[in-house]
Write a protein that holds these residues in place. Structure first.
Motif, short mmCIF file in Angstrom:
data_model
loop_
_atom_site.label_atom_id
_atom_site.label_comp_id
_atom_site.label_asym_id
_atom_site.label_seq_id
_atom_site.Cartn_x
_atom_site.Cartn_y
_atom_site.Cartn_z
N LYS A 1 5.29 43.82 -0.30
CA LYS A 1 5.80 42.66 0.40
C LYS A 1 6.71 41.79 -0.45
O LYS A 1 7.38 40.90 0.06
N SER A 2 6.73 42.08 -1.75
CA SER A 2 7.59 41.32 -2.65
C SER A 2 7.95 42.18 -3.85
O SER A 2 7.05 42.56 -4.62
N LEU A 3 9.21 42.51 -3.99
CA LEU A 3 9.63 43.28 -5.16
C LEU A 3 9.46 42.46 -6.44
O LEU A 3 9.08 43.00 -7.48
N ARG A 4 9.69 41.17 -6.33
CA ARG A 4 9.52 40.31 -7.50
C ARG A 4 8.08 40.39 -8.02
O ARG A 4 7.86 40.56 -9.23
N ARG A 5 7.11 40.31 -7.11
CA ARG A 5 5.70 40.36 -7.53
C ARG A 5 5.36 41.72 -8.12
O ARG A 5 4.58 41.82 -9.07
N LEU A 6 5.94 42.79 -7.52
CA LEU A 6 5.66 44.13 -8.04
C LEU A 6 6.18 44.27 -9.47
O LEU A 6 5.49 44.82 -10.34
N LEU A 7 7.36 43.75 -9.71
CA LEU A 7 7.95 43.85 -11.04
C LEU A 7 7.18 43.01 -12.06
O LEU A 7 7.09 43.37 -13.24
N GLU A 8 6.62 41.90 -11.59
CA GLU A 8 5.92 40.99 -12.51
C GLU A 8 4.45 41.34 -12.69
O GLU A 8 3.89 41.16 -13.77
#
Length: 597
Positions: free
Chosen positions: A182-189
């Protein structure tokens, strides 16, 4: 012209038209010869090296190889290349011990794949045996992506999907089902992935905003509706159904409608048949089930009454067509078509609501990430795209090739190498000569007609939605079809220094593709041939100067049927028949090439 440099891999690769046209460059002649020898398991493994899913693609590939097939130049029908792929899958033995294995010792690199479709699965297939840890995030409860949700089970049975996907997952992929990103940013972080591959497809069906569109709930988006059918959320439809659009998705929608209770199904096409996007065989299958295809009707409005769909209004058109282009359009008035349901199958597009702005991924004017067409790298270096998610909807075999190329880039990125530096393709040649007039391949022309694939009867196939319609070739039927292959990878290789200019090869050539003439420009040589070479998309072969007169041997590769008669007749062995093997680098080859000697 300068003598042709046949050491370059692309020269002989282009002559093998089917392999050249295949996005994944499957060695088609080789696996067909193995089928001819009854070596079905070996044929399957040759397929799997490049296309990864022989059983799946043997049923639903869009077959770019077949229009390119050289057989289609000498008669109406090409070799049934796709269905022979299925033969290898249907008749093989257990291949478990032949599959690549993931090493126990990992290399310390972790890769995330978003979506469990063909592109992501290919990335996993290529990287797991190299020691990578691959995690696949899938929003649904089963893997497969659009292969699972948008291709009906009567064309692609679930057991075939499960088996070939299982070969990859069982290598050790961490498959996380029911886990949408649901969030690429969260996946990367949140997790320490060294690279991310996005293979989420093109999951958004296009709308048709016309008067009345939102006044009824009986208008459906094609790919969403097929998904609901696949997961048994929809099990019925009205008796009269209109399908808007005439691509392959439209064909799946109309045939699925018949299995859910529709009695009258019409596919509405805006343009004449020669402009249809659907494959000809998809159209034939639909029409074989009594689907009516109505051409030259442009949708104008949805007609409703009190929230109930009554039908659609169309404008009937007339076209003038010249040289494949529409030169004029005329209206012949409006026509009403009654219906109970409408399914919109007018295309699909990318959708990335989970990719946030400001994380480094640059979007184009269509809100699609900018992706390098060679490396599949986005503007955020550790994120790669492939399949429909990269450049919009194509087909499975393109997704597979994207996965292969992205895996190379991911491997190089993870080891701080330049992702743009790729190993070149290679070619090797080996003579097929066994005796004075004997070759290690069957070189006589066989005039047998293309085999028709047997189908389940019209009554039987509609009893359940998951009854596979095509039965596939039996081994006996396949034994006839394989004889139609012309062995285009067995090349005519010429040694100018041995030629005595006796013209024996020219006399015996059945397609007049050989000429000995004075050298000149390409344009001149094309007109000097025994039969003028008009197809400029394929090269002329031009020899070194011949020792007797300084003239050159010129060959039109476009029409050669690889019969070997030139080599049989030649008294000095200036001609030889040699098998060309094209070496297509994969990620594991990049790893081997980087190892110190």
């Amino acid at each position: 012209m300068e003598p042709t440099d046949t050491s370059k891999s692309d020269y002989f690769h282009r002559v093998v038209d089917c392999q050249w046209a295949c996005p994944a460059h499957t060695d088609v002649p080789e696996y067909i010869r193995l089928i001819a020898q009854g070596e079905f398991t070996a044929a399957y493994m040759v397929n799997r090296e490049s296309n990864v899913f022989p059983g799946i693609l043997g049923r639903v590939c869009d077959r770019p190889c077949e229009p390119a097939c050289r057989r289609g130049r000498i008669e109406a029908k090409p070799v049934a290349i796709c269905r022979l792929k299925r033969v290898a899958s249907d008749h093989r033995d257990d291949i478990t011990e032949l599959l690549p294995k993931a090493p126990r010792q990992k290399n310390g690199k972790r890769i995330a794949c978003i979506g469990a479709g063909p592109a992501s699965l290919t990335v996993a297939n290529d990287l797991l045996p190299m020691g990578y840890e691959v995690t696949i995030f899938e929003q649904y409860a089963v893997p497969g992506g659009l292969m699972r949700t948008n291709i009906p089970a009567f064309r692609l049975p679930a057991k075939v999907l499960d088996e070939e996907i299982g070969y990859i997952v069982d290598m050790g992929a961490d498959l996380r089902l029911n886990t949408p990103v649901k969030s690429l940013r969260r996946l990367l972080e949140a997790e320490e992935f060294d690279a991310v591959f996005v293979g989420s497809g093109a999951p958004k069906g296009k709308e048709l905003e016309l008067p009345g569109r939102h006044e009824t709930d009986r208008v459906h988006i094609g790919i969403t509706w097929l998904e609901s059918v696949a997961f048994a959320h929809v099990d019925r439809i009205g008796e009269r159904v209109l399908i808007i659009g005439v691509g392959n998705t439209a064909m799946d929608c109309c045939r699925s409608s018949l299995r859910l209770g529709a009695k009258q199904v019409k596919v509405m096409a805006r343009k004449p048949r020669e402009f249809f996007k659907a494959s000809e065989w998809e159209l034939e299958d639909a029409e074989g089930e009594n689907v009516a295809i109505v051409v030259n009707h442009a949708p104008k409005s949805f007609v409703t009454e009190g929230g109930r769909l009554l039908g659609m209004m169309f404008e009937k058109l007339e076209y003038d067509v010249e040289h494949g282009e529409i030169t004029a359009t005329r209206s012949l008035g409006d026509v009403f078509f009654p219906c109970d349901d409408v399914i919109l199958a007018i295309g699909q597009e990318n959708a990335f609501p989970w990719i946030e702005a400001g994380i480094g991924i640059e979007l184009d004017k269509w809100n699609v990430p900018k992706v390098d067409k060679t490396t599949f790298q986005s503007t955020l270096p550790q994120v790669f795209f492939g399949g429909d998610a990269a450049f919009g909807p194509k087909n499975i075999i393109w997704s597979v090739e994207h996965g292969h190329q992205a895996a190379i880039s991911i491997h190089k990125f993870c080891h701080d190498e330049n992702v743009e530096e790729r190993m070149p393709r290679g070619v090797s040649l080996s003579s097929r000569k066994m005796g004075m007039h004997e070759w290690a391949y069957k070189n006589e022309y066989n005039g047998v007609a293309r085999r028709l694939v047997p189908h389940v009867g019209l009554i039987e196939r509609f009893k359940k939605i998951n009854i596979e319609v095509e039965l596939g070739f039996t081994a006996e039927e396949a034994a006839l079809e394989v004889q139609r292959c012309l062995n285009c990878d067995v090349q005519t290789v010429f040694a100018a220094k041995l030629c005595i200019e006796c013209d024996a090869c020219i006399d015996i050539c059945p397609v007049d593709c050989l000429t000995i003439t004075q050298n000149g420009t390409e344009a001149e040589l094309r007109t000097h041939l025994t039969a003028p070479a008009t197809n400029r998309s394929q090269a002329l072969y031009v020899s070194a100067p011949l020792p007797q007169t300084g003239r050159v041997m010129v060959k039109d590769e476009d029409v050669c049927v690889h019969c070997g008669l030139c080599a049989e007749r030649c008294p000095t062995a200036a001609w030889d028949m040699q098998k060309s093997t094209i070496h297509i680098p994969r990620a594991v080859d990049e790893e081997v090439s980087a190892c110190p000697v």
